[in-house]
Write a protein that holds these residues in place. Structure first.
Motif, PDB file in Angstrom:
ATOM      1  N   SER A  17       2.314   2.195   6.314  1.00  0.00           N
ATOM      2  CA  SER A  17       0.950   2.541   5.918  1.00  0.00           C
ATOM      3  C   SER A  17      -0.032   2.275   7.058  1.00  0.00           C
ATOM      4  N   SER A  19      -4.585   2.397   7.677  1.00  0.00           N
ATOM      5  CA  SER A  19      -5.894   2.635   7.097  1.00  0.00           C
ATOM      6  C   SER A  19      -6.880   3.010   8.187  1.00  0.00           C
ATOM      7  N   TYR A  81     -13.303   5.656   4.195  1.00  0.00           N
ATOM      8  CA  TYR A  81     -11.987   5.098   4.463  1.00  0.00           C
ATOM      9  C   TYR A  81     -10.896   6.090   4.087  1.00  0.00           C
ATOM     10  N   GLN A  83      -6.857   5.535   3.244  1.00  0.00           N
ATOM     11  CA  GLN A  83      -5.642   4.739   3.144  1.00  0.00           C
ATOM     12  C   GLN A  83      -4.463   5.693   3.128  1.00  0.00           C
TER      13      GLN A  83
END
Length: 123
Positions: A17, A19, A81, A83
């Motif tokens: 992952s 961000s 943002y 993610q």
């Protein structure tokens, strides 16, 4: 300056992952929507996800279910943002933040782009 500023790119392995963050801090009352776009080598810039000032989010098929866009309208700034989960090698691209400015600052809508941040996903 009107240009948004991105941060948070990097190198990750497939399945991991990452961000991304973006801040727009000029005349924020005039921002109608913000979004994330990406451009892979040899390809055109494409939408990843966007969100209106009212919080309505739109995702492309490739982002749906893996990416989440969010927005925080603070005093004097708008934070955006992204993610990104379960990243794939095909997600490798330069990611750009886009802020769309309109009334009352401008007639019509105008896009202002960040400088971009590199996301690289290794297999």
């Amino acid at each position: 300056q009107v240009q948004p500023v991105e941060s948070g790119g990097g190198l990750v392995q497939a399945g991991e992952s990452l961000s991304l963050s973006c801040i727009a801090s000029k005349d924020t009352i005039c921002i109608s929507s913000m979004g994330w776009y990406r451009q892979a080598p040899g390809k055109g810039r494409e939408l990843v996800a966007s969100m209106t000032s009212g919080g309505y989010a739109t995702y492309t098929d490739s982002a749906q279910g893996r990416f989440t866009i969010s927005r925080d309208d603070a005093k004097g700034a708008v934070y955006l943002y992204l993610q990104m989960n379960n990243l794939k090698p095909e997600d490798t691209a330069v990611y750009y933040c886009d802020a769309v400015y309109g009334t009352p600052c401008l007639d019509g809508n105008t896009d202002f782009w960040g400088q971009g941040t590199q996301v690289t996903v290794s297999s």
